[in-house]
Motif scaffolding. Structure first.
Motif, short mmCIF file in Angstrom:
data_model
loop_
_atom_site.label_atom_id
_atom_site.label_comp_id
_atom_site.label_asym_id
_atom_site.label_seq_id
_atom_site.Cartn_x
_atom_site.Cartn_y
_atom_site.Cartn_z
N LYS A 1 -3.77 103.62 -37.97
CA LYS A 1 -3.84 105.08 -38.10
C LYS A 1 -2.29 105.60 -38.03
O LYS A 1 -1.91 106.50 -38.68
CB LYS A 1 -4.47 105.52 -36.73
CG LYS A 1 -6.22 105.53 -36.74
CD LYS A 1 -6.79 106.13 -37.92
CE LYS A 1 -7.98 106.17 -38.03
NZ LYS A 1 -8.56 107.34 -38.74
N LYS A 2 -1.44 104.87 -37.48
CA LYS A 2 -0.04 105.41 -37.33
C LYS A 2 0.47 104.95 -38.74
O LYS A 2 1.20 105.90 -39.17
CB LYS A 2 0.64 104.58 -36.26
CG LYS A 2 0.42 104.92 -34.83
CD LYS A 2 1.15 104.10 -33.95
CE LYS A 2 1.19 104.70 -32.55
NZ LYS A 2 1.80 103.83 -31.45
N ILE B 1 -1.53 108.26 -28.47
CA ILE B 1 -2.54 107.42 -27.79
C ILE B 1 -1.68 105.94 -27.54
O ILE B 1 -0.92 105.54 -28.38
CB ILE B 1 -3.61 106.92 -28.67
CG1 ILE B 1 -4.32 108.42 -29.07
CG2 ILE B 1 -4.53 105.89 -28.36
CD1 ILE B 1 -5.46 108.25 -30.25
N ILE C 1 -5.36 101.47 -34.06
CA ILE C 1 -4.15 102.39 -33.51
C ILE C 1 -3.04 102.04 -34.64
O ILE C 1 -2.38 102.99 -35.02
CB ILE C 1 -3.57 102.40 -32.39
CG1 ILE C 1 -4.80 102.69 -30.97
CG2 ILE C 1 -2.54 103.26 -31.84
CD1 ILE C 1 -5.17 104.00 -31.10
N GLU C 2 -2.46 100.94 -34.82
CA GLU C 2 -1.46 100.59 -35.85
C GLU C 2 -1.82 101.19 -37.19
O GLU C 2 -0.97 101.87 -37.78
CB GLU C 2 -1.30 98.86 -35.87
CG GLU C 2 -0.14 98.45 -36.57
CD GLU C 2 -0.07 97.12 -36.51
OE1 GLU C 2 -0.17 96.42 -37.42
OE2 GLU C 2 0.16 96.47 -35.46
N TYR D 1 -8.90 97.56 -31.14
CA TYR D 1 -8.25 98.62 -30.77
C TYR D 1 -6.61 98.59 -31.11
O TYR D 1 -6.13 99.77 -31.78
CB TYR D 1 -8.41 98.99 -29.43
CG TYR D 1 -7.77 100.33 -28.79
CD1 TYR D 1 -8.43 101.35 -28.79
CD2 TYR D 1 -6.63 100.11 -28.22
CE1 TYR D 1 -7.98 102.40 -28.31
CE2 TYR D 1 -5.85 101.34 -27.71
CZ TYR D 1 -6.80 102.64 -27.80
OH TYR D 1 -6.19 103.74 -27.37
N ARG D 2 -5.94 97.73 -30.72
CA ARG D 2 -4.57 97.68 -31.18
C ARG D 2 -4.39 97.87 -32.79
O ARG D 2 -3.49 98.59 -32.97
CB ARG D 2 -3.86 96.36 -30.61
CG ARG D 2 -2.45 96.29 -30.44
CD ARG D 2 -1.93 95.15 -30.57
NE ARG D 2 -2.44 94.03 -31.54
CZ ARG D 2 -1.78 93.97 -32.63
NH1 ARG D 2 -0.88 94.97 -32.96
NH2 ARG D 2 -2.30 93.05 -33.57
N MET E 1 -6.80 110.08 -35.14
CA MET E 1 -8.00 109.49 -34.42
C MET E 1 -9.03 110.39 -33.96
O MET E 1 -8.62 111.42 -33.47
CB MET E 1 -7.41 108.79 -33.15
CG MET E 1 -6.72 107.49 -33.26
SD MET E 1 -7.45 106.11 -33.86
CE MET E 1 -8.64 105.79 -32.28
N PRO F 1 -2.34 109.82 -33.40
CA PRO F 1 -2.40 108.45 -32.99
C PRO F 1 -1.00 107.86 -32.25
O PRO F 1 -0.88 107.23 -31.68
CB PRO F 1 -2.48 107.71 -34.30
CG PRO F 1 -1.77 108.34 -35.53
CD PRO F 1 -2.43 110.01 -35.21
N PRO G 1 -1.04 102.40 -27.39
CA PRO G 1 -1.20 101.23 -28.56
C PRO G 1 -2.02 100.28 -28.07
O PRO G 1 -2.70 99.52 -28.81
CB PRO G 1 0.19 100.65 -28.75
CG PRO G 1 0.87 100.90 -27.76
CD PRO G 1 0.32 102.34 -27.22
#
Length: 63
Positions: free
Chosen positions: A29-30, A52, A26-27, A22-23, A36, A49, A54
């Motif tokens: 997507k950023k 959300i 998110i990283e 998950y972490r 997302m 993102p 992180p």
């Protein structure tokens, strides 16, 4: 070590792996500035993102 302890250890490893995945998602997507796509209240929505958290923590019900 009993079966119950082995299952708990395996579950903990799986949960840690999911939290790390998950972490990283998110990283990623950023970095790509890509939204997302999530399900909220039965509807598919795009979320920035940066809005959300992180990290996430798995909360297990007692029992």
């Amino acid at each position: 070590m009993g079966t119950k302890e082995q299952l708990k250890e395996e579950r903990d490893k799986i949960v840690k792996g999911l939290e790390e995945a998950y972490r990283r998602l998110i990283e990623f997507k950023k970095q790509k500035k890509s939204p997302m796509i999530v399900l909220r209240e039965g509807k598919i929505v795009a979320v920035d993102p940066n809005e959300i958290h992180p990290t996430t923590i798995y909360k297990r019900k007692a029992g």
